[in-house]
Motif scaffolding. Structure first.
Motif, PDB file in Angstrom:
ATOM      1  N   ILE A 186      57.021 -24.650   7.040  1.00 33.62           N
ATOM      2  CA  ILE A 186      55.855 -24.227   6.257  1.00 33.62           C
ATOM      3  C   ILE A 186      54.681 -23.922   7.174  1.00 33.62           C
ATOM      4  O   ILE A 186      53.981 -22.915   7.028  1.00 33.62           O
ATOM      5  N   LEU A 187      54.480 -24.786   8.194  1.00 27.41           N
ATOM      6  CA  LEU A 187      53.378 -24.580   9.135  1.00 27.41           C
ATOM      7  C   LEU A 187      53.553 -23.275   9.911  1.00 27.41           C
ATOM      8  O   LEU A 187      52.605 -22.494  10.091  1.00 27.41           O
ATOM      9  N   TRP A 188      54.767 -23.031  10.394  1.00 32.35           N
ATOM     10  CA  TRP A 188      55.030 -21.803  11.147  1.00 32.35           C
ATOM     11  C   TRP A 188      54.843 -20.567  10.265  1.00 32.35           C
ATOM     12  O   TRP A 188      54.357 -19.530  10.725  1.00 32.35           O
ATOM     13  N   ALA A 189      55.241 -20.679   8.999  1.00 32.30           N
ATOM     14  CA  ALA A 189      55.068 -19.549   8.089  1.00 32.30           C
ATOM     15  C   ALA A 189      53.588 -19.223   7.909  1.00 32.30           C
ATOM     16  O   ALA A 189      53.181 -18.056   7.901  1.00 32.30           O
TER      17      ALA A 189
ATOM     18  N   LEU B 231      51.777 -15.785   9.023  1.00 38.89           N
ATOM     19  CA  LEU B 231      51.050 -14.988   8.041  1.00 38.89           C
ATOM     20  C   LEU B 231      49.619 -14.723   8.507  1.00 38.89           C
ATOM     21  O   LEU B 231      49.074 -13.617   8.353  1.00 38.89           O
ATOM     22  N   THR B 232      48.993 -15.732   9.080  1.00 32.27           N
ATOM     23  CA  THR B 232      47.622 -15.577   9.574  1.00 32.27           C
ATOM     24  C   THR B 232      47.557 -14.560  10.700  1.00 32.27           C
ATOM     25  O   THR B 232      46.716 -13.661  10.709  1.00 32.27           O
TER      26      THR B 232
ATOM     27  N   LEU C   2      44.565  -6.169  10.185  1.00 35.04           N
ATOM     28  CA  LEU C   2      43.168  -5.780  10.074  1.00 35.04           C
ATOM     29  C   LEU C   2      42.639  -5.207  11.382  1.00 35.04           C
ATOM     30  O   LEU C   2      41.812  -4.299  11.395  1.00 35.04           O
ATOM     31  N   SER C   3      43.146  -5.721  12.508  1.00 35.51           N
ATOM     32  CA  SER C   3      42.670  -5.221  13.796  1.00 35.51           C
ATOM     33  C   SER C   3      43.141  -3.801  14.048  1.00 35.51           C
ATOM     34  O   SER C   3      42.461  -3.023  14.704  1.00 35.51           O
TER      35      SER C   3
ATOM     36  N   GLY D  75      43.382  -8.540  18.602  1.00 30.90           N
ATOM     37  CA  GLY D  75      44.512  -7.936  17.920  1.00 30.90           C
ATOM     38  C   GLY D  75      44.972  -6.673  18.601  1.00 30.90           C
ATOM     39  O   GLY D  75      46.159  -6.367  18.654  1.00 30.90           O
ATOM     40  N   TYR D  76      44.027  -5.911  19.191  1.00 30.59           N
ATOM     41  CA  TYR D  76      44.382  -4.649  19.841  1.00 30.59           C
ATOM     42  C   TYR D  76      45.323  -4.872  21.011  1.00 30.59           C
ATOM     43  O   TYR D  76      46.166  -4.033  21.310  1.00 30.59           O
TER      44      TYR D  76
END
Length: 257
Positions: A19-22, A26-27, A34-35, A55-56
């Motif tokens: 669950i933590l890795w998911a 996702l984040t 968005l980047s 992100g780039y």
């Protein structure tokens, strides 16, 4: 009665890690999206510049292959502008660049380096005679002042004859032109004594539409071969054509022209 406290996390440790890795993935995926694609400026989802930059670094364009592709595209654009009639050389004809190469670099050959030519800044270049050739090949010393090169060729070598020493038609044309006592004298290029002669003949065929010798060029334009100049001579047109090209005619043979 003893109370039993229900733990906040239920299930096995393995399930909790999944669950933590998911959530982490996702984040990161959201930040990446968005980047790369951005969000409306009014949206609370808009990223700070630092996150966009972060992100780039992981975008396809900034990856190793992406950078290679971008560099290739820029290189292709640069190469595109190095061809006659394109980009920075829109006013340059390849035939004039070829004549510069032949007259300014008489010892150089298109096949001098095991089938290629050494060009300043490019290394060894294999010439594809069937396609337009990078003008840098015709100035292998790295000097690309094509306006000056073209002017020099037209002033010093307005008449160029591509010939072969054993060709009777070439001999006939050269004899006729010699009788005109032309100034400046025709520049004779014997293709059969050059290792790159076949390449030059193929380039001339592509640029002038004439694949045989002699191929006689006046100010960079082909006026034909032996039969053509003899016909112009008989029709009293050759002297006028040469004079219009800026040549001086001194020979007695031209008096009948």
């Amino acid at each position: 009665m003893k109370r039993t406290t229900t733990p906040q996390w239920t299930g096995s440790p393995y399930r909790r890690r999944r669950i933590l890795w998911a959530l982490v993935l996702l984040t990161l995926g959201g930040i990446y999206y968005l980047s790369v694609y951005g969000a409306p400026s009014s949206s609370f989802l808009s990223l700070s510049e630092s996150l966009k930059d972060w992100g780039y670094r992981f975008s396809p364009d900034s990856s190793g292959p992406g950078r290679v592709a971008q560099a290739k595209a820029q290189s292709d654009q640069t190469v595109q502008e190095a061809y006659a009639g394109q980009g920075a050389y829109a006013d340059v004809r390849e035939i004039d660049a070829l004549l510069h190469f032949l007259t300014a670099h008489p010892q150089r050959r298109l096949d001098e380096d095991g089938g290629s030519i050494r060009v300043e800044g490019l290394g060894s270049v294999v010439v594809d005679v069937g396609k337009p050739i990078d003008l840098k090949v015709y100035a292998p010393d790295g000097k690309y002042d094509w306006e000056e090169h073209t002017k020099r060729v037209k002033d010093q070598y307005p008449l160029v004859v591509f010939s072969k020493t054993f060709c009777p038609y070439s001999r006939s044309a050269k004899t006729l032109l010699a009788s005109y006592e032309i100034e400046p004298a025709p520049k004779i290029i014997e293709l059969n004594v050059r290792s790159d002669g076949p390449q030059l003949q193929a380039i001339l065929a592509r640029l002038t539409g004439r694949s045989t010798v002699p191929n006689i060029l006046l100010k960079g334009s082909s006026i034909g071969g032996s039969d053509d100049v003899h016909q112009m001579h008989e029709e009293h047109r050759l002297k006028r054509l040469l004079e219009e090209g800026g040549l001086t005619i001194n020979g007695a043979a031209a008096e009948t022209d």
